[in-house]
Write an enzyme that holds these catalytic residues in place. Structure first.
Site: not given
Ligand code: TYM
Length: 325
Positions: A110, A192, A195
């Site tokens: 992130k 993966k 979203k």
């Protein structure tokens, strides 16, 4: 057994979230005491639009309900409605080693993704997650593969707390599905499904039939023509076969047999149809939500008050053990 899990209300919940986490919850709620949370305090650690947050919370709740989580059986609530989550996170932060937090792959991913938004909350995110789980003295946490490391840290923190201050917490175990713990991206099947990626790479639970067909028909497949499961050689087709198998409850071999000698296009058309039918209740619930948000808010309030009763009891003991009262 008490079970806890949660999802960030960041919008665009996808079939990875459903197959990796929510689908397990439905079965678990039959024989366990389940607590399912909408973790808004986690959602604000990455860039977000304050005006959208309430809408996303209601939408995530609609997903829980559409999937079959029963509010009469399970506790459904919003994390920030139970202040004890933030309090326990602070306390646990004082025993969580910095080194452990620096090893977290989600933090690394992130912070790479949002270079100008690397905040302290993102770093201590796993401590808040440990607080979520431990506040309810949960024994098991049903999540997808990407969250295993965080649950492992919650175990470490529970162990440390118990050794230092006296035993309060069970050491929580992860429950991941045998198949579907990591659904891959439609556009890059080595990554993966996420979203925060391009919407073409995932099927949202609220996607229209047209969008589903378009995304599945253009999903990356592999060279060759055979519809066979082989993650290294055919990651694209293998991912689609996994989704097919999970949605139909049919073994992969059975599906391979059905599509033997058929084309990728035939297989994809059939998968698109299955997805459209499967996700119909989600689309319906989203529409219904527009007229039933009073009911949903009431249900969330009831959930929060049930959650609070458990959380307050734990916090009383935690404060005593830590010398705070
Ligand atoms: P979140 O919101 O990223 O994802 C929610 C759940 O979906 C699973 N998941 C997947 N499973 C299979 N394939 C995928 N491609 C995929 N993508 C996501 C995740 O593993 C997760 O189970 N930190 C958590 C939320 C959280 C939580 C908790 C979970 C906060 N506190 C306490 C359990 C217990 C998260 O970000 O999930």
């Amino acid at each position: 057994m008490r079970i806890f899990s949660g999802i960030r209300p960041t919008g665009g919940l996808h079939i990875g979230n459903y197959l990796g986490a929510i689908k397990q919850w439905i079965a678990l709620q039959e024989t366990n005491e389940c607590v399912f949370c909408i973790v808004d305090l986690h959602a604000i650690t990455t860039p977000y639009e304050p005006k959208e947050l309430q809408k996303n919370i209601l939408e995530t709740t609609a997903v829980y309900l559409a999937a079959g989580i029963n509010p009469e059986k399970s506790i459904i609530f919003v994390q920030s409605d139970v202040k004890e989550h933030a309090e326990l996170a602070w306390l646990l932060g004082t025993i969580c080693p910095m080194g452990e937090l620096s090893r977290m792959t989600q933090f690394k991913d992130k912070s790479r993704q949002h270079k100008d938004y690397v905040n302290a909350g993102l770093f201590t995110y796993p401590v808040l997650m440990a607080a979520d789980i431990l506040l309810y003295r949960s024994k098991a946490v049903p999540v997808g593969k990407d969250q295993e490391q965080h649950v492992e840290l919650a175990r470490t923190i529970a162990k440390k707390f118990n050794q230092k201050f006296g035993k309060i917490f069970p050491e929580p175990e992860t429950i991941t599905p045998k198949v579907g713990a990591k659904i891959m991206s439609l556009t890059d099947p080595k990554r993966k499904m996420s979203k925060s990626d391009d919407p073409k790479s995932y099927i949202s639970l609220f996607d229209s039939p047209e969008a589903i067909t378009k995304k599945i028909m253009s999903a990356t497949t592999d060279s060759g023509k055979d519809i066979t499961y082989n993650v290294t050689k055919k990651p694209g087709i293998s991912n689609l076969l996994t989704i097919y198998s999970l949605l139909t409850d049919r073994p992969v071999e059975d599906i391979q047999r059905e599509f033997h000698k058929k084309s990728y296009a035939d297989f994809k058309k059939s998968l698109a149809k299955i997805l459209i039918d499967y996700l119909e209740p989600f689309r319906r619930k989203q529409v219904e939500l527009q007229t039933r948000d009073v009911y949903i808010k009431e249900m969330l309030n009831k959930g929060a008050s049930r959650a609070k009763t458990i959380a307050e009891t734990t916090m009383k003991e935690v404060r005593e053990k830590m010398g705070l009262s």
